[in-house]
Design an enzyme around this catalytic site. Structure first.
Site, PDB file in Angstrom:
ATOM      1  N   LYS A 178       1.681   8.741  -8.587  1.00 25.75           N
ATOM      2  CA  LYS A 178       0.351   8.833  -9.206  1.00 25.75           C
ATOM      3  C   LYS A 178      -0.586   9.485  -8.197  1.00 25.75           C
ATOM      4  CE  LYS A 178      -3.463   7.291  -9.855  1.00 25.75           C
ATOM      5  NZ  LYS A 178      -4.666   8.185  -9.718  1.00 25.75           N
ATOM      6  N   GLY A 231      -5.506   5.452   0.448  1.00 31.82           N
ATOM      7  CA  GLY A 231      -6.817   5.660  -0.159  1.00 31.82           C
ATOM      8  C   GLY A 231      -7.851   4.812   0.545  1.00 31.82           C
ATOM      9  N   GLY A 232      -8.890   4.442  -0.185  1.00 30.85           N
ATOM     10  CA  GLY A 232     -10.011   3.724   0.402  1.00 30.85           C
ATOM     11  C   GLY A 232      -9.733   2.240   0.594  1.00 30.85           C
ATOM     12  N   GLU A 234     -11.586  -0.460  -0.096  1.00 32.38           N
ATOM     13  CA  GLU A 234     -11.880  -1.372  -1.214  1.00 32.38           C
ATOM     14  C   GLU A 234     -10.791  -1.306  -2.280  1.00 32.38           C
ATOM     15  OE1 GLU A 234     -14.023  -3.739  -0.993  1.00 32.38           O
ATOM     16  OE2 GLU A 234     -14.519  -2.894   0.971  1.00 32.38           O
ATOM     17  N   THR A 235     -10.307  -0.087  -2.567  1.00 31.72           N
ATOM     18  CA  THR A 235      -9.220   0.040  -3.552  1.00 31.72           C
ATOM     19  C   THR A 235      -7.961  -0.627  -3.016  1.00 31.72           C
ATOM     20  OG1 THR A 235     -10.182   2.161  -4.179  1.00 31.72           O
ATOM     21  CG2 THR A 235      -7.985   1.693  -5.014  1.00 31.72           C
ATOM     22  N   GLY A 236      -7.714  -0.463  -1.719  1.00 36.06           N
ATOM     23  CA  GLY A 236      -6.537  -1.089  -1.107  1.00 36.06           C
ATOM     24  C   GLY A 236      -6.566  -2.602  -1.232  1.00 36.06           C
ATOM     25  N   GLU A 253      -2.266   2.528   3.514  1.00 33.71           N
ATOM     26  CA  GLU A 253      -2.955   3.315   4.553  1.00 33.71           C
ATOM     27  C   GLU A 253      -4.379   3.504   4.073  1.00 33.71           C
ATOM     28  OE1 GLU A 253      -4.820   5.666   5.944  1.00 33.71           O
ATOM     29  OE2 GLU A 253      -3.509   7.341   6.509  1.00 33.71           O
ATOM     30  N   CYS A 287      -8.294  10.877   7.332  1.00 31.18           N
ATOM     31  CA  CYS A 287      -8.331   9.445   7.668  1.00 31.18           C
ATOM     32  C   CYS A 287      -8.406   9.220   9.166  1.00 31.18           C
ATOM     33  CB  CYS A 287      -7.137   8.721   7.057  1.00 31.18           C
ATOM     34  SG  CYS A 287      -5.567   9.489   7.459  1.00 31.18           S
ATOM     35  N   GLU A 388     -16.590   4.074   6.843  1.00 35.35           N
ATOM     36  CA  GLU A 388     -16.021   5.413   6.810  1.00 35.35           C
ATOM     37  C   GLU A 388     -16.908   6.314   5.953  1.00 35.35           C
ATOM     38  OE1 GLU A 388     -12.253   5.847   4.736  1.00 35.35           O
ATOM     39  OE2 GLU A 388     -11.332   6.624   6.550  1.00 35.35           O
TER      40      GLU A 388
END
Ligand code: TXE
Length: 504
Positions: A178, A231-232, A234-236, A253, A287, A388
């Site tokens: 995805k 990804g970010g 918060e999403t992680g 990551e 990153c 970030e």
């Protein structure tokens, strides 16, 4: 524009439209022009893709192909990628807005990732445990983890995908890839290439769409064994919470806030030049970007003046601008995030030395360009030092002693990467040893290799990509104990047998 609107989802070995026919327009960050129209998956499509991957893993031949055959497949994919490198580079720079020359470097790196894992597949994957008994064979074997959901970001779309799909294929996993909804084109082309290379039906599946819609069905489904996400933060965190419900394996990551430490005794010419590259490459959408400059007080003015002068000279431009040195931000939303970040930094007391706003210079069309920005007088209480920005924004802090440099470098929730510049080798090693980050560069900034593990301490993530550890993420370890001379355990009293013995 490539019209891929017809069928850009892939599962069950077939290209398909979304079940409700929905599509998404991909627009160039450089000028807003239409780059592609792709299918936008529904929850139903996600469920079908997972079913396809599950069936290929549970009943298909791929997991039992053996390492050598899977290595040959991955080497074939590397060959095909090399053949089509220019096509992939054009697709990547179209979606991301990055200069074509940078996209070409990315694709060359992708090829080396596939080549590295093709080679690693041919190494030993079993271990014999020495028991000291000729009748016992105790063996540690590695098996594919199963069905994997591989979720990628938009900054290095194909490269980040390669860090996941190459080891997943070598391991014998089936997967649902995805990519970011902003940059799907190279993932689509890659899956076409998988078909050509002979990846068995159902092993590779492709879902496109917004994380908010397809993300939860993908990560919550009990038929998925592992989620690998880049990804970010918060999403992680959200993904990790969802995965906890079915105790899935997770590899994360989640970016970094990476200190670049310059001591007064460094080779300042190299240190300053690399400091500029570290933060402004790909407009900071990296990153491991060196967004925090920690500079020894005695050289602060000299270093900062030169960095500001260099930042002002950086030429922004789109994929086809041969003079450009870096490109646009990915989207309007991201540009707004970066602008707000700078505003907040100034409100918190940082001094804006250059940049800080959208660049609207002639020739920049209508792209999401942001001026290279330098903020001085920063400290670790400020959000610009802790959060970030993922944009071309450098924050500067000063230090007086080695221990202060170390404690500042570690004063972050992140732990992805960092660098130290000094001619004193012993000091460099002490600082590198004390920094809590997954990669440390000494007198350098940025190199990574397919052979060397990549990943973060602390909130920068869980697990490692690249290197042998990047393959281990996709393997389950099984201990097989074989006794060639079975005997009674003799642990519990056996009345049945003692009666037999008495009668006898
Ligand atoms: O990332 P998201 P965004 C950082 C960077 C950036 C911030 C936000 O600071 O400003 O993250 O960027 C999918 N379940 N990085 O919003 O949301 C999404 O569709 C499952 C650092 O673009 O993390 C995309 O495919 N998946 C980073 C992927 O997650 C979900 C690189 C990344 O999107 C999901 C990029 C959900 N609930 C941004 N929600 C790095 N580590 O290099 C979204 N996604």
């Amino acid at each position: 524009m490539s019209d891929q609107s017809a069928k850009t989802l892939f599962f069950g070995g077939e290209w398909r439209s979304a079940s409700d026919g929905a599509t998404r327009e991909i627009r160039s960050p450089d000028d807003g022009s239409l780059v592609a129209v792709v299918s936008e998956a529904t929850e139903l499509d996600v469920a079908s893709a997972i079913a396809s991957a599950r069936a290929s893993f549970d009943a298909g031949e791929f997991p039992s192909w053996g390492w050598a055959k899977r290595s040959a497949l991955v080497a074939r994919i590397a060959d095909l990628l090399e053949r089509d490198a220019e096509k992939f580079a054009l697709l990547e720079s179209g979606d991301t807005g990055k200069r074509l020359i940078e996209a070409r470097y990315d694709i060359a790196d992708v090829v080396s990732v596939f080549r590295y894992y093709a080679g690693l597949g041919l190494t030993e994957h079993e271990r014999v445990v020495q028991i000291g008994d000729d009748h016992i064979d105790s063996r540690i074997i590695s098996e594919p983890v199963g069905v994997c959901a591989l979720i990628g970001p938009w900054n290095y779309p194909l490269l980040q995908a390669s860090w996941k799909v190459a080891p997943a294929l070598i391991a014998g996993c089936s997967f649902i890839l995805k990519p970011s909804e902003l940059t799907p084109s190279t993932a689509i082309a890659l899956v076409h290439l998988f078909e050509e290379a002979g990846v068995p039906k159902g092993v590779a599946n492709l879902i496109l769409g917004a994380g908010a819609v397809v993300g939860t069905p993908l990560t919550s489904d009990s038929r998925v064994d592992l989620v690998s996400f880049t990804g970010g933060l918060e999403t992680g965190k959200r993904i990790m919470g969802v995965c906890a419900q079915t105790v899935k394996k997770v590899a994360l990551e989640l970016g970094g806030k990476n200190p670049n430490i310059i001591f007064a005794d460094a080779d300042l010419d190299a240190a300053i030049d690399n400091a500029v590259t570290a933060v402004f490459l790909h407009s900071g959408q990296v990153c491991s970007a060196g967004t925090r400059l920690l500079v020894e007080r005695s050289i602060h003015d000299r270093v900062v003046n030169q960095i500001v002068a260099r930042a002002k000279m950086i030429r922004l431009g789109g994929p086809d601008d041969l003079e450009a040195e870096t490109g646009p931000l990915i989207s309007k939303a991201h540009l707004e995030k970066v602008a707000t970040y700078v505003e907040k930094a100034v409100a918190e007391g940082a001094t804006l030395l250059t940049g800080g706003k959208r660049s609207t210079l002639d020739g920049l069309r209508d792209g999401w360009y942001f001026e290279p920005t330098v903020l001085d007088n920063c400290n670790t209480k400020m959000s610009c030092v802790q959060d970030e920005s993922f944009g071309p924004v450098l924050t500067i802090e000063v230090f007086d002693t080695e221990s202060e440099a170390i404690s500042l470098g570690n004063d972050t929730i992140y732990g992805l990467a960092g660098a130290v510049w000094t001619k004193d080798v012993a000091k460099a090693k002490r600082v590198a040893g004390a920094l809590r980050h997954g990669t440390i560069w000494i007198n350098d900034f940025g190199p990574y290799k397919a052979q060397a593990e990549w990943g973060g301490f602390k909130a920068s993530g869980i697990g490692r990509e690249l290197g042998p550890s990047g393959l281990h993420e996709y393997l389950e370890i099984k201990h097989v104990w074989t006794n060639t001379s079975p005997a009674r355990s003799g642990w519990f009293a056996d009345s049945l047998n003692s009666q037999v013995e008495e009668k006898g």
